[in-house]
Design a protein around this motif. Structure first.
Motif, PDB file in Angstrom:
ATOM      1  N   GLY A 123     -23.274  -1.530  20.625  1.00 20.90           N
ATOM      2  CA  GLY A 123     -22.298  -1.551  19.773  1.00 20.90           C
ATOM      3  C   GLY A 123     -20.793  -1.421  20.115  1.00 20.90           C
ATOM      4  O   GLY A 123     -20.558  -0.898  21.059  1.00 20.90           O
ATOM      5  N   TYR A 153     -17.197  -2.096  12.476  1.00 21.39           N
ATOM      6  CA  TYR A 153     -18.804  -1.644  14.042  1.00 21.39           C
ATOM      7  C   TYR A 153     -19.173  -3.078  14.288  1.00 21.39           C
ATOM      8  O   TYR A 153     -19.388  -3.996  13.456  1.00 21.39           O
ATOM      9  CB  TYR A 153     -19.784  -0.665  14.454  1.00 21.39           C
ATOM     10  CG  TYR A 153     -20.400  -0.968  12.702  1.00 21.39           C
ATOM     11  CD1 TYR A 153     -21.627  -1.541  13.363  1.00 21.39           C
ATOM     12  CD2 TYR A 153     -20.623  -0.256  11.611  1.00 21.39           C
ATOM     13  CE1 TYR A 153     -22.352  -1.892  11.804  1.00 21.39           C
ATOM     14  CE2 TYR A 153     -21.501   0.311  11.384  1.00 21.39           C
ATOM     15  CZ  TYR A 153     -22.507  -1.209  10.546  1.00 21.39           C
ATOM     16  OH  TYR A 153     -23.410  -0.434  10.201  1.00 21.39           O
ATOM     17  N   LEU A 155     -23.047  -4.778  15.390  1.00 23.23           N
ATOM     18  CA  LEU A 155     -23.679  -4.433  16.470  1.00 23.23           C
ATOM     19  C   LEU A 155     -24.216  -6.137  17.117  1.00 23.23           C
ATOM     20  O   LEU A 155     -24.187  -7.215  16.240  1.00 23.23           O
ATOM     21  CB  LEU A 155     -24.896  -4.294  15.800  1.00 23.23           C
ATOM     22  CG  LEU A 155     -26.404  -3.535  16.096  1.00 23.23           C
ATOM     23  CD1 LEU A 155     -26.114  -2.832  16.761  1.00 23.23           C
ATOM     24  CD2 LEU A 155     -26.729  -3.752  14.347  1.00 23.23           C
ATOM     25  N   VAL A 163     -19.440  -4.316  10.663  1.00 22.59           N
ATOM     26  CA  VAL A 163     -19.576  -3.921   9.151  1.00 22.59           C
ATOM     27  C   VAL A 163     -18.489  -3.136   9.089  1.00 22.59           C
ATOM     28  O   VAL A 163     -17.674  -3.087   9.940  1.00 22.59           O
ATOM     29  CB  VAL A 163     -20.446  -3.301   8.866  1.00 22.59           C
ATOM     30  CG1 VAL A 163     -20.380  -2.889   8.285  1.00 22.59           C
ATOM     31  CG2 VAL A 163     -21.862  -3.701   9.397  1.00 22.59           C
ATOM     32  N   GLY A 172     -20.570  -7.290   4.935  1.00 15.45           N
ATOM     33  CA  GLY A 172     -21.000  -7.443   6.501  1.00 15.45           C
ATOM     34  C   GLY A 172     -21.112  -8.739   6.482  1.00 15.45           C
ATOM     35  O   GLY A 172     -21.064  -9.432   5.486  1.00 15.45           O
ATOM     36  N   THR A 174     -22.259 -11.989   9.522  1.00 13.18           N
ATOM     37  CA  THR A 174     -23.217 -11.962  10.876  1.00 13.18           C
ATOM     38  C   THR A 174     -22.746 -13.799  11.685  1.00 13.18           C
ATOM     39  O   THR A 174     -21.927 -14.410  10.811  1.00 13.18           O
ATOM     40  CB  THR A 174     -24.159 -12.699  10.167  1.00 13.18           C
ATOM     41  OG1 THR A 174     -24.672 -12.013   9.032  1.00 13.18           O
ATOM     42  CG2 THR A 174     -25.927 -12.973  11.096  1.00 13.18           C
ATOM     43  N   VAL A 239     -24.355   3.009  16.536  1.00 15.48           N
ATOM     44  CA  VAL A 239     -24.156   1.859  15.934  1.00 15.48           C
ATOM     45  C   VAL A 239     -25.387   1.118  15.372  1.00 15.48           C
ATOM     46  O   VAL A 239     -25.564   1.163  13.820  1.00 15.48           O
ATOM     47  CB  VAL A 239     -23.692   0.343  16.734  1.00 15.48           C
ATOM     48  CG1 VAL A 239     -23.371  -0.492  16.148  1.00 15.48           C
ATOM     49  CG2 VAL A 239     -22.061   1.087  17.303  1.00 15.48           C
ATOM     50  N   ALA A 240     -25.685   1.401  16.167  1.00 15.86           N
ATOM     51  CA  ALA A 240     -27.854   0.746  15.623  1.00 15.86           C
ATOM     52  C   ALA A 240     -28.551   2.015  14.329  1.00 15.86           C
ATOM     53  O   ALA A 240     -28.861   1.791  13.481  1.00 15.86           O
ATOM     54  CB  ALA A 240     -28.807   1.196  16.422  1.00 15.86           C
ATOM     55  N   HIS A 243     -25.938   2.159  11.244  1.00 18.61           N
ATOM     56  CA  HIS A 243     -26.100   0.668  10.896  1.00 18.61           C
ATOM     57  C   HIS A 243     -27.552   0.080   9.706  1.00 18.61           C
ATOM     58  O   HIS A 243     -28.403  -0.312   8.597  1.00 18.61           O
ATOM     59  CB  HIS A 243     -26.361  -0.985  11.947  1.00 18.61           C
ATOM     60  CG  HIS A 243     -26.410  -2.165  10.805  1.00 18.61           C
ATOM     61  ND1 HIS A 243     -25.540  -2.916  10.245  1.00 18.61           N
ATOM     62  CD2 HIS A 243     -27.209  -2.975  10.878  1.00 18.61           C
ATOM     63  CE1 HIS A 243     -25.580  -4.226  10.023  1.00 18.61           C
ATOM     64  NE2 HIS A 243     -27.370  -4.120   9.613  1.00 18.61           N
ATOM     65  N   ARG A 244     -28.557   1.210  10.611  1.00 17.52           N
ATOM     66  CA  ARG A 244     -29.756   1.115   9.418  1.00 17.52           C
ATOM     67  C   ARG A 244     -30.028   1.896   8.479  1.00 17.52           C
ATOM     68  O   ARG A 244     -30.131   1.319   7.230  1.00 17.52           O
ATOM     69  CB  ARG A 244     -31.353   1.821  10.475  1.00 17.52           C
ATOM     70  CG  ARG A 244     -32.097   1.874  10.052  1.00 17.52           C
ATOM     71  CD  ARG A 244     -33.530   3.236  10.482  1.00 17.52           C
ATOM     72  NE  ARG A 244     -32.737   4.611  10.933  1.00 17.52           N
ATOM     73  CZ  ARG A 244     -32.221   4.463  11.856  1.00 17.52           C
ATOM     74  NH1 ARG A 244     -32.615   3.835  13.106  1.00 17.52           N
ATOM     75  NH2 ARG A 244     -31.610   5.238  12.497  1.00 17.52           N
ATOM     76  N   MET A 246     -27.338   1.885   6.357  1.00 16.96           N
ATOM     77  CA  MET A 246     -26.211   1.484   6.078  1.00 16.96           C
ATOM     78  C   MET A 246     -27.394  -0.089   5.170  1.00 16.96           C
ATOM     79  O   MET A 246     -27.151  -0.027   4.126  1.00 16.96           O
ATOM     80  CB  MET A 246     -25.104   0.025   6.311  1.00 16.96           C
ATOM     81  CG  MET A 246     -23.783   1.244   6.771  1.00 16.96           C
ATOM     82  SD  MET A 246     -22.997   1.288   5.710  1.00 16.96           S
ATOM     83  CE  MET A 246     -21.637   2.663   6.904  1.00 16.96           C
ATOM     84  N   MET A 247     -27.980   0.066   5.699  1.00 15.20           N
ATOM     85  CA  MET A 247     -28.911  -1.822   5.357  1.00 15.20           C
ATOM     86  C   MET A 247     -29.613  -0.867   4.471  1.00 15.20           C
ATOM     87  O   MET A 247     -30.292  -1.223   3.179  1.00 15.20           O
ATOM     88  CB  MET A 247     -29.771  -2.070   6.591  1.00 15.20           C
ATOM     89  CG  MET A 247     -29.001  -3.176   7.532  1.00 15.20           C
ATOM     90  SD  MET A 247     -27.798  -4.226   6.379  1.00 15.20           S
ATOM     91  CE  MET A 247     -26.555  -3.673   6.349  1.00 15.20           C
TER      92      MET A 247
END
Length: 326
Positions: A123, A153, A155, A163, A172, A174, A239-240, A243-244, A246-247
């Protein structure tokens, strides 16, 4: 009926982000679309493998590190609004050749370089600051994290997601098949509780006692004092891993360890710690260097300064603080 989604430009306008800052964020987002195209090409684009160079962090640069850095640097410095940029991949900042720029932009152009050649998530991380008057040198970028005007960031994963925060929550977006950033997560909030933690367990023997205590409690599961079973996750790209969180909540730890005791941490304050902490706090989470001190309150003294990073679900950060004796 076709579902009509809000695009990035309309979202910025609707949330009061207009004019120069909106133009800058749209340029960053467009640059990340360019990076995604190169990342997705991989070996077909001749972009995999090492570049043969070592960056200021004493790390071997990947070809994609260099390409991504060039895309962001060239695109942003061509924008009259930008007074200068700084990157994890460059020794020093690069001021614009024009006068009158309002913004400074810092970035990690391709976070997770170790994942590049195995097609795992990578990312881009970025941070926006106000440019001071006068000459733009490294010192102009040494502003604490609470002075960030925006951070975010991108991803590059199964979907490409942006995001973003400008200080009023986190949204966020897409990337659609036709190249539009469409709003898919209008108000991201991090759950205060979690059963997931992310840390590189191979370094366990090197951690400070408080982090050892916290992780040991997680590993004891429902039979231990925490009374619940935890899952451990580690993608090796901040980043990954963020992001997890965040989700679906969680905590991420890259703590100080005794392998290099004179170094305060591994991650970079200006390119990783500050922008990710801004996002996490805006989503209701917490971030800290050691359970005691907030990352956003750290006074930067060097462009490539390193810090320990602990961030994520608020109640779990409090648990880590307790284990660290705070």
């Amino acid at each position: 009926m076709t579902d009509v989604r809000t695009d990035l430009s309309a979202h910025l306008s609707a949330t009061g982000v207009e004019g120069d800052l909106a133009e800058l964020l749209l340029k960053i987002a467009a640059s990340c679309v360019d990076i995604r195209k190169v990342v997705s090409g991989g070996a077909l684009a001749g972009a995999l493998g090492a570049s043969g160079n070592v960056n200021v962090q004493d790390e071997e640069q990947k070809k994609l590190d260099v390409i991504s850095n060039d895309i962001l640097t060239d695109n942003l410095l061509a924008l009259p609004l930008v007074a200068g940029v700084a990157s994890e991949e460059m020794d020093n900042c690069q001021p614009a050749k024009h006068d009158g720029g309002k913004f400074l932009v810092l970035f990690d152009p391709l976070d997770g370089s170790s994942n590049i050649d195995i097609n795992a998530p990578v990312g881009t991380i970025f941070s926006v600051l106000a440019a001071p008057s006068g000459e733009i040198t490294d010192a102009a970028f040494l502003q604490d994290g609470r002075k960030q005007l925006a951070a975010g960031y991108v991803l590059y994963g199964g979907q490409t997601m942006l995001v973003l925060t400008t200080g009023s929550g986190v949204a966020g977006f897409t990337l659609s098949l036709d190249g539009q950033w469409l709003l898919t997560h209008a108000d991201i909030k991090i759950s205060p509780d979690t059963k997931e933690f992310a840390i590189n367990m191979s370094n366990q023997r090197h951690w400070a006692e408080g982090v050892q205590t916290y992780v040991a409690g997680c590993l004891q599961g429902a039979e231990g004092g925490r009374g619940k079973n935890f899952n451990m996750r580690w993608v090796a790209a901040m980043v990954a891993d963020v992001h997890r969180i965040m989700m679906r909540g969680g905590v991420f730890l890259y703590p100080w360890d005794k392998r290099e005791p004179n170094k305060p941490g591994k991650l970079r304050l200006m390119y990783e710690g500050n922008p990710m902490s801004f996002l996490v706090e805006q989503a209701g989470g917490k971030s800290t260097t050691d359970g005691r001190n907030a990352i956003l309150d750290v006074t930067p003294t060097q462009l490539h300064q390193r810090v320990p990073v602990i961030l994520g679900s608020a109640n779990e950060i409090e648990e880590i603080a307790a284990c660290c004796g705070v």
